[in-house]
Write a protein that holds these residues in place. Structure first.
Motif, mmCIF file in Angstrom:
data_model
loop_
_atom_site.group_PDB
_atom_site.id
_atom_site.type_symbol
_atom_site.label_atom_id
_atom_site.label_comp_id
_atom_site.label_asym_id
_atom_site.label_seq_id
_atom_site.Cartn_x
_atom_site.Cartn_y
_atom_site.Cartn_z
ATOM 1 N N MET A 65 0.864 -1.152 0.000
ATOM 2 C CA MET A 65 0.000 0.000 0.000
ATOM 3 C C MET A 65 0.917 1.222 0.000
ATOM 4 O O MET A 65 1.867 1.275 0.755
ATOM 5 C CB MET A 65 -0.905 -0.004 1.223
ATOM 6 N N ASP A 66 0.615 2.172 -0.836
ATOM 7 C CA ASP A 66 1.552 3.263 -1.053
ATOM 8 C C ASP A 66 1.506 4.357 0.008
ATOM 9 O O ASP A 66 2.321 5.261 0.004
ATOM 10 C CB ASP A 66 1.387 3.860 -2.446
ATOM 11 N N ARG A 102 -5.612 4.971 4.328
ATOM 12 C CA ARG A 102 -4.602 4.514 3.361
ATOM 13 C C ARG A 102 -5.278 4.305 2.020
ATOM 14 O O ARG A 102 -6.468 4.009 1.950
ATOM 15 C CB ARG A 102 -3.957 3.193 3.801
ATOM 16 N N PRO A 124 -2.497 -5.391 -4.018
ATOM 17 C CA PRO A 124 -1.631 -5.307 -2.826
ATOM 18 C C PRO A 124 -1.164 -6.680 -2.358
ATOM 19 O O PRO A 124 -1.793 -7.695 -2.639
ATOM 20 C CB PRO A 124 -2.561 -4.681 -1.785
ATOM 21 N N ARG A 125 -0.067 -6.672 -1.632
ATOM 22 C CA ARG A 125 0.416 -7.901 -0.978
ATOM 23 C C ARG A 125 -0.304 -8.028 0.363
ATOM 24 O O ARG A 125 -0.641 -7.028 0.997
ATOM 25 C CB ARG A 125 1.917 -7.837 -0.742
ATOM 26 N N ASP A 147 1.167 -6.037 3.207
ATOM 27 C CA ASP A 147 0.913 -4.605 3.128
ATOM 28 C C ASP A 147 -0.505 -4.258 3.607
ATOM 29 O O ASP A 147 -0.717 -3.243 4.258
ATOM 30 C CB ASP A 147 1.109 -4.095 1.699
#
Length: 108
Positions: A1-2, A89, A95-96, A99
């Motif tokens: 997640m960025d 978020r 996504p992993r 994360d």
């Protein structure tokens, strides 16, 4: 997640589903999006493992007003909401699991 956050909150009426007691994973998808399928599996698995977490999948094409208001430009896009529906978020792409779990830690 960025890690990018999005101002604002979402409620059950906007999502078409109830928020989780502790957090909600919101996934914006489209019908022919291959990464969306993997994202669905990952988010469903995490929601099943963590008590009080809901996974809500939204068809981006059917909810264009919401998509535009949130600035979503690709699918899958995942928003992590806290218990009040505040977006904490945001990430685009599949996504992993690790994360997602880390992002939930911030939301709870």
């Amino acid at each position: 997640m960025d890690g990018r956050t999005t101002a604002g909150t979402l409620d059950a009426a906007q999502l078409g589903a109830e928020l989780g007691d502790r957090a909600t994973l919101v996934q914006f998808s489209t019908a022919f999006c291959q990464p969306c399928r993997a994202t669905r599996r990952t988010l469903s698995e995490v929601a099943g493992m963590v008590e009080g977490v809901a996974h809500v999948e939204i068809d981006a094409e059917a909810h264009l007003t919401l998509v535009r208001s949130l600035g979503i430009s690709r699918t899958p896009t995942v928003l992590v909401l806290d218990a009040t529906g505040r977006v904490v978020r945001r990430a685009a792409g599949a996504p992993r699991t690790a994360d997602v779990v880390a992002a939930l830690g911030e939301a709870m």
